[in-house]
Design a protein around this motif. Structure first.
Motif, PDB file in Angstrom:
ATOM      1  N   LEU A   1       0.854  -1.197   0.000  1.00 14.43           N
ATOM      2  CA  LEU A   1       0.000   0.000   0.000  1.00 14.43           C
ATOM      3  C   LEU A   1       0.892   1.249   0.000  1.00 14.43           C
ATOM      4  N   THR A   2       1.974   1.205   0.803  1.00 16.43           N
ATOM      5  CA  THR A   2       2.892   2.344   0.840  1.00 16.43           C
ATOM      6  C   THR A   2       3.583   2.515  -0.515  1.00 16.43           C
ATOM      7  N   VAL A   3       3.940   1.383  -1.137  1.00 13.14           N
ATOM      8  CA  VAL A   3       4.564   1.455  -2.471  1.00 13.14           C
ATOM      9  C   VAL A   3       3.611   2.140  -3.453  1.00 13.14           C
ATOM     10  N   PHE A   4       2.339   1.782  -3.339  1.00  9.79           N
ATOM     11  CA  PHE A   4       1.330   2.414  -4.210  1.00  9.79           C
ATOM     12  C   PHE A   4       1.340   3.938  -4.015  1.00  9.79           C
ATOM     13  N   ILE A   5       1.362   4.351  -2.736  1.00  4.45           N
ATOM     14  CA  ILE A   5       1.358   5.796  -2.449  1.00  4.45           C
ATOM     15  C   ILE A   5       2.642   6.447  -2.987  1.00  4.45           C
ATOM     16  N   ILE A   6       3.778   5.782  -2.757  1.00  4.17           N
ATOM     17  CA  ILE A   6       5.054   6.352  -3.224  1.00  4.17           C
ATOM     18  C   ILE A   6       5.060   6.497  -4.748  1.00  4.17           C
ATOM     19  N   ARG A   7       4.550   5.464  -5.427  1.00  4.73           N
ATOM     20  CA  ARG A   7       4.495   5.527  -6.896  1.00  4.73           C
ATOM     21  C   ARG A   7       3.632   6.713  -7.347  1.00  4.73           C
ATOM     22  N   GLN A   8       2.549   6.961  -6.635  1.00  2.13           N
ATOM     23  CA  GLN A   8       1.701   8.093  -7.011  1.00  2.13           C
ATOM     24  C   GLN A   8       2.464   9.407  -6.907  1.00  2.13           C
ATOM     25  N   PHE A   9       3.355   9.485  -5.920  1.00  2.91           N
ATOM     26  CA  PHE A   9       4.085  10.740  -5.723  1.00  2.91           C
ATOM     27  C   PHE A   9       5.363  10.831  -6.556  1.00  2.91           C
ATOM     28  N   THR A  10       5.798   9.706  -7.118  1.00  2.00           N
ATOM     29  CA  THR A  10       7.099   9.761  -7.806  1.00  2.00           C
ATOM     30  C   THR A  10       7.011   9.415  -9.285  1.00  2.00           C
ATOM     31  N   VAL A  11       5.795   9.383  -9.830  1.00  2.00           N
ATOM     32  CA  VAL A  11       5.673   9.119 -11.273  1.00  2.00           C
ATOM     33  C   VAL A  11       6.348  10.260 -12.035  1.00  2.00           C
ATOM     34  N   VAL A  12       7.175   9.906 -13.013  1.00  2.00           N
ATOM     35  CA  VAL A  12       7.889  10.915 -13.804  1.00  2.00           C
ATOM     36  C   VAL A  12       7.721  10.562 -15.269  1.00  2.00           C
ATOM     37  N   TRP A  13       7.426  11.566 -16.103  1.00  5.88           N
ATOM     38  CA  TRP A  13       7.239  11.299 -17.538  1.00  5.88           C
ATOM     39  C   TRP A  13       8.013  12.318 -18.387  1.00  5.88           C
ATOM     40  N   VAL A  14       8.960  12.992 -17.733  1.00  4.19           N
ATOM     41  CA  VAL A  14       9.631  14.104 -18.434  1.00  4.19           C
ATOM     42  C   VAL A  14      10.302  13.666 -19.727  1.00  4.19           C
ATOM     43  N   ILE A  15      10.780  12.415 -19.794  1.00  4.14           N
ATOM     44  CA  ILE A  15      11.537  11.996 -20.983  1.00  4.14           C
ATOM     45  C   ILE A  15      10.653  11.991 -22.230  1.00  4.14           C
ATOM     46  N   TRP A  16       9.397  11.580 -22.097  1.00  4.13           N
ATOM     47  CA  TRP A  16       8.516  11.544 -23.272  1.00  4.13           C
ATOM     48  C   TRP A  16       8.158  12.964 -23.713  1.00  4.13           C
ATOM     49  N   GLU A  17       7.920  13.822 -22.747  1.00  7.28           N
ATOM     50  CA  GLU A  17       7.601  15.213 -23.075  1.00  7.28           C
ATOM     51  C   GLU A  17       8.803  15.894 -23.731  1.00  7.28           C
ATOM     52  N   PHE A  18       9.956  15.708 -23.139  1.00  5.79           N
ATOM     53  CA  PHE A  18      11.152  16.395 -23.623  1.00  5.79           C
ATOM     54  C   PHE A  18      11.534  15.889 -25.019  1.00  5.79           C
ATOM     55  N   GLU A  19      11.446  14.567 -25.184  1.00  8.55           N
ATOM     56  CA  GLU A  19      11.783  13.986 -26.485  1.00  8.55           C
ATOM     57  C   GLU A  19      10.892  14.579 -27.583  1.00  8.55           C
ATOM     58  N   LYS A  20       9.596  14.704 -27.255  1.00  9.04           N
ATOM     59  CA  LYS A  20       8.653  15.274 -28.219  1.00  9.04           C
ATOM     60  C   LYS A  20       9.020  16.738 -28.511  1.00  9.04           C
ATOM     61  N   GLU A  21       9.360  17.446 -27.468  1.00  7.84           N
ATOM     62  CA  GLU A  21       9.715  18.858 -27.658  1.00  7.84           C
ATOM     63  C   GLU A  21      10.922  19.009 -28.570  1.00  7.84           C
ATOM     64  N   VAL A  22      11.916  18.129 -28.398  1.00 10.61           N
ATOM     65  CA  VAL A  22      13.123  18.236 -29.211  1.00 10.61           C
ATOM     66  C   VAL A  22      12.800  17.857 -30.651  1.00 10.61           C
ATOM     67  N   ILE A  23      12.072  16.748 -30.825  1.00 12.36           N
ATOM     68  CA  ILE A  23      11.823  16.252 -32.179  1.00 12.36           C
ATOM     69  C   ILE A  23      10.900  17.187 -32.951  1.00 12.36           C
ATOM     70  N   GLU A  24       9.896  17.723 -32.271  1.00 14.13           N
ATOM     71  CA  GLU A  24       8.951  18.604 -32.972  1.00 14.13           C
ATOM     72  C   GLU A  24       9.389  20.059 -32.950  1.00 14.13           C
ATOM     73  N   GLY A  25      10.522  20.333 -32.326  1.00 12.77           N
ATOM     74  CA  GLY A  25      11.017  21.709 -32.309  1.00 12.77           C
ATOM     75  C   GLY A  25      10.296  22.603 -31.320  1.00 12.77           C
ATOM     76  N   ARG A  26       9.438  22.010 -30.468  1.00  9.12           N
ATOM     77  CA  ARG A  26       8.697  22.851 -29.527  1.00  9.12           C
ATOM     78  C   ARG A  26       9.566  23.353 -28.384  1.00  9.12           C
ATOM     79  N   LEU A  27      10.782  22.811 -28.336  1.00  5.57           N
ATOM     80  CA  LEU A  27      11.710  23.307 -27.315  1.00  5.57           C
ATOM     81  C   LEU A  27      12.146  24.737 -27.666  1.00  5.57           C
ATOM     82  N   SER A  28      12.150  25.038 -28.965  1.00  9.76           N
ATOM     83  CA  SER A  28      12.684  26.333 -29.414  1.00  9.76           C
ATOM     84  C   SER A  28      12.101  27.543 -28.693  1.00  9.76           C
ATOM     85  N   PRO A  29      10.757  27.705 -28.687  1.00  8.82           N
ATOM     86  CA  PRO A  29      10.255  28.906 -28.007  1.00  8.82           C
ATOM     87  C   PRO A  29      10.615  28.945 -26.522  1.00  8.82           C
TER      88      PRO A  29
END
Lengths: 327, 262
Positions: free
Chosen positions: B64-92
């Motif tokens: 149960l604690t692992v479940f709570i920790i996972r809720q607080f530590t989910v990270v998805w920055v790599i997918w967002e950042f990768e998209k920003e670089v590939i689509e050029g949205r990082l530029s602005p």
């Protein structure tokens, strides 16, 4: 002292090359080969504060790459560039506060939120106090006629309104140098005119320097006294717009929809014939004779519709290039 | 200072609004983190029949604690950042006087707040179904748990963002994360508490960053034995290493960036 200055600015990109077919795919996976593309070759020019300069070139000519180097997004491969007394690539806060780049319509504002939320972020980021930011938003809303549009999600706005919201976000910090890449692309005629008028007013009010690329000749003729033409990465023309048009596009295109078909011999009295398809006719008319010719056409022929357009930018550039350029 | 607070406040409020735009999605994401609850069932059943050193109740509380920790530590920055670089949205974002990473930090933090009510509702529901699993941790343990969860999120974000920067070179940086996730899955304590590992393996694993992303905070909250000093020092060590690597790659990567697509 120029506000934008480049000297022998160049950019070379490595691009992976792949032959078609299975063999090509396997080779591409095992032993990838790269080819260098010279996107910009030794470009040098200077722009003075307050100038509005058009940056023309066909697709892939190197316009956007140059803009990216001028704003500091990409690192030049060679040459020197200075904008607002800074080296762009260092992207110092003092430099970023003075410039803006508008490229496409999904850049500055968060798509799923009302533009006002994005504008709040912009204001905080640029250190604009709440009161001043409120005043600027009011002023820009007025100039861009965006009343009542800023509190609905950006994705629900029309293309033209979105472009205006982009411009607003891009200009909230009152930049001195504006780099605009195709600011009117995809907009209808009214929205195009709106954006053009806004840019002219912004330039007048704040003495801002504008460098803009566009596919629409009308954008350039409405805003720019000077143009730079780039072709295959090289600057082939830097000078007055009038001179460019006189020398390389001394004509305009007149499109007619006639009530009755007419013979080419009869039509040739009114201009050089480009194409005739039934009642649709395209004529080439010299610039200085345009008013006279149009008046004559309207007086003597039974016309259902008449439009006057500029020759496409590609055609003008093609002519400059084949003439060897004028620098 | 006040300008930093203002930037943080405005970013958090905007991203909180953004997260709340998609209520159903938020709920589904919170539910999608229920792998620990499934594993809870498996391990509790196993604990009833075998000798694991942990009681079935320990397993229930752990997962149960692992479940709570996972809720607080989910990270998805790599997918967002990768998209920003590939689509050029990082530029602005690069042209704004604020490091682009703060947008990602703000969106992750705002998402935590938006997720909180769903998570609390699920925990309350859980205790209503299994009242015997309810326990009140010691205050000291609870505070240490909070610090450990914040550290776990920071470290996980830092590591994933460092991988994300490889998008400047490979354009498919998320593949690195997929590989890393496999190690994370087995070594972090997400699938089994570290107590279940053979002793030599556990000794080695305790020097990697993985157990500090899940097992360490969980053990703190439910009162399993942990080496506090080693724990926080290992987190700090990996944190500093990835921070230095991150900044170095960032500077190199920007020279590589071509602002594709924009």
């Amino acid at each position: 002292m120029p506000i934008i200055e480049t000297e022998n600015l160049s950019k070379v990109y490595p691009v992976a090359v792949k032959e078609p077919g299975l063999q090509g795919t396997l080779l591409h996976f095992l032993r990838r080969t790269y080819r260098s593309i010279e996107a910009v070759k030794q470009v040098s020019f200077q722009i003075q504060p307050g100038e509005v300069v058009g940056f023309l070139g066909a697709n892939g000519a190197g316009k956007t790459t140059t803009l990216k180097m001028l704003t500091g997004l990409i690192h030049p491969s060679a040459g020197r560039v200075r904008v607002a007394e800074h080296i762009p690539f260092r992207r110092k806060a003092a430099f970023l506060q003075q410039i803006t780049l508008v490229m496409g319509q999904k850049q500055q504002v968060i798509w799923d939120l009302p533009a006002l939320d994005s504008l709040k972020i912009h204001a905080a980021r640029s250190g604009i106090p709440d009161k001043a930011s409120g005043e600027r938003v009011g002023e820009l809303t007025e100039m861009l006629s965006l009343h009542g549009k800023l509190n609905q999600p950006v994705r629900k706005l029309s293309l033209g309104e979105r472009m205006k919201a982009e411009l607003m976000a891009a200009l909230l910090h009152h930049p001195k140098v504006l780099f605009l890449d195709e600011p009117t692309l995809g907009l209808d005629v009214n929205a195009q005119v709106g954006v053009r008028e806004f840019l002219r007013e912004y330039n007048k009010r704040y003495g801002a320097t504008i460098l803009l690329t566009s596919h629409y000749m009308a954008d350039i003729t409405a805003l720019c006294q000077r143009v730079l033409v780039i072709h295959q990465g090289q600057l082939i023309y830097d000078g007055g717009l009038d001179q460019l048009l006189d020398n390389f596009a001394p004509y305009r295109e007149v499109q007619l929809e006639l009530a009755h078909p007419m013979s080419e011999a009869e039509l040739s009295l009114y201009g050089e014939i480009e194409a005739v398809e039934g009642q649709s006719v395209r004529l080439c008319v010299q610039r200085e004779a345009l008013t006279r010719s149009v008046a004559k056409i309207l007086a003597e022929l039974e016309v259902l519709d008449l439009t006057v357009t500029d020759p496409p930018i590609e055609e003008v550039i093609g002519r400059v290039f084949s003439a060897g350029g004028v620098s | 200072m006040s300008s930093v607070i203002r930037k943080a406040r405005v970013l958090l409020v905007a991203y909180y609004a953004y997260m709340l735009e998609y209520r159903a999605e938020l709920f589904l994401w919170a539910l999608s983190g229920s792998l620990p609850l499934i594993l809870m069932g498996v391990w509790t059943k196993a604990a009833q029949g075998g000798q694991f050193g942990l009681s079935p109740l320990d397993f229930i509380r752990y997962f149960l604690t692992v479940f709570i920790i996972r809720q607080f530590t989910v990270v998805w920055v790599i997918w967002e950042f990768e998209k920003e670089v590939i689509e050029g949205r990082l530029s602005p974002r690069l042209l704004q006087p604020l490091d682009p990473v703060w947008h990602h930090v703000a969106s992750h933090l705002a998402e935590r707040f938006a997720r909180l009510p769903f998570m609390l509702a699920l925990v309350v529901l859980f205790f209503m179904l299994y009242p015997q699993a309810f326990w009140v941790p010691k205050l000291g343990n609870f505070l240490l748990f909070l610090i450990a969860v914040i550290s776990a999120f920071t470290l996980r974000f830092l590591i994933q963002y460092t991988f994300a920067i490889f998008a400047f070179w490979t354009e498919r940086a998320s593949a690195i994360e997929s590989f890393w996730f496999l190690l994370y899955l087995f070594l972090s304590g997400l699938i089994a508490p570290l107590q279940m590992f053979p002793a030599p393996v556990r000794e080695v694993v305790l020097w990697t960053p993985f157990p500090y992303l899940v097992h360490f905070p969980a053990a703190l909250l439910i009162g399993l034995p942990v080496d506090l000093v080693q724990g926080f020092l290992v987190i700090l060590g990996w944190g500093v290493l990835f921070f230095v690597l991150n900044r170095w790659l960032w500077r190199r990567g920007l020279k590589q960036y071509s602002g594709m697509g924009a």
